[in-house]
Enzyme design. Sequence first.
Site, mmCIF file in Angstrom:
data_model
loop_
_atom_site.group_PDB
_atom_site.id
_atom_site.type_symbol
_atom_site.label_atom_id
_atom_site.label_comp_id
_atom_site.label_asym_id
_atom_site.label_seq_id
_atom_site.Cartn_x
_atom_site.Cartn_y
_atom_site.Cartn_z
ATOM 1 N N LYS A 36 38.892 37.522 34.461
ATOM 2 C CA LYS A 36 39.942 37.041 35.244
ATOM 3 C C LYS A 36 39.969 35.847 35.532
ATOM 4 C CE LYS A 36 40.653 38.065 39.824
ATOM 5 N NZ LYS A 36 41.389 37.098 40.534
ATOM 6 N N ASP A 63 45.481 35.797 36.551
ATOM 7 C CA ASP A 63 45.792 36.245 38.111
ATOM 8 C C ASP A 63 46.699 35.015 38.660
ATOM 9 O OD1 ASP A 63 46.100 37.651 40.561
ATOM 10 O OD2 ASP A 63 44.070 37.388 41.081
ATOM 11 N N LYS A 65 49.944 35.535 40.180
ATOM 12 C CA LYS A 65 50.692 36.035 41.557
ATOM 13 C C LYS A 65 52.116 35.308 41.665
ATOM 14 C CE LYS A 65 46.826 37.609 44.349
ATOM 15 N NZ LYS A 65 45.642 37.010 43.542
ATOM 16 N N ASP A 68 58.973 34.042 42.166
ATOM 17 C CA ASP A 68 60.263 32.995 42.321
ATOM 18 C C ASP A 68 61.479 33.730 41.880
ATOM 19 O OD1 ASP A 68 61.459 30.541 42.054
ATOM 20 O OD2 ASP A 68 59.622 29.363 41.317
ATOM 21 N N THR A 118 45.071 41.511 50.549
ATOM 22 C CA THR A 118 44.213 42.319 51.501
ATOM 23 C C THR A 118 43.855 41.343 52.526
ATOM 24 O OG1 THR A 118 42.445 41.454 49.943
ATOM 25 C CG2 THR A 118 43.020 43.904 49.983
ATOM 26 N N ARG A 209 31.854 37.249 43.120
ATOM 27 C CA ARG A 209 30.642 36.674 43.246
ATOM 28 C C ARG A 209 29.607 37.384 43.228
ATOM 29 N NH1 ARG A 209 33.627 34.969 48.694
ATOM 30 N NH2 ARG A 209 34.892 36.824 48.257
#
Length: 234
Positions: A36, A63, A65, A68, A118, A209
Amino acid sequence: MTAPVRDRLIVALDVPGIKEAEAMVERLGDSVGFYKIGMELAYIGGIPFGERLMRAGKKVFFDLKLHDIPNTVERATAQIASTGAAFMTVHAYPQTLAAAALGARGSDLGILGVSVLTSMGEDDAARAGYGLGVDDLVRRRARQAQENHAAGLVCSPLEIRSVCETVGAALQIVTPGVRPAGAALGDQKRVMTPAEAILAGADYLVVGRPITQAAEPANMAEAIIAEIAASVPR
Ligand code: C5P
């Protein structure tokens, strides 16, 4: 759900530069087949970098997002579709989903709707003017993603059940916020282990991570893939 087990792990390349991303991909080698690339890298050469990964046989999820006016979303999506990427995200508003679906027509690009970030709690939703609570908002966005031909939905592990109840198996569920037992949480608050997320119904796990900051990233990726394999319902 037919993706091979290894491709159900998507590694988030959240690193500051292309050099660091290349080094991480090199270290992960054949352990990881799906990456990603988010906004941090996209603005500094992440798109051509993703194209290089695809030429090397990897699958790529941009990714971005997007959100518009429809014309802009459709044209931007068509640009991403032409790279050969597997997935791209848009915020799951009906207009935006519909425009992205048009832009992706005729390509292999799957549009993923971002249900509700989230980082957004009940009070943030109320402050932003939403009359619905987060769970109702997630369910509504899941329905709208299905109606607008999205391939899937990005949602937190704790929302998987609501999404499955709302749209059944119509959408692929892509879940960040996954932490192997005992791993540091970082800024993720509502997490599940890889096994729990797969058993709850996730199709793909996005992990950053815990892998990229591990002493031996390839070993951590292999451990997570083994956990996915052991949890896939037979
Ligand atoms: O490092 P970590 O495993 O927390 O990375 C998770 C990845 O998933 C990050 O790239 C983060 O931006 C992304 N993500 C998330 N929560 C969402 C949507 C995306 O953590 N709701």
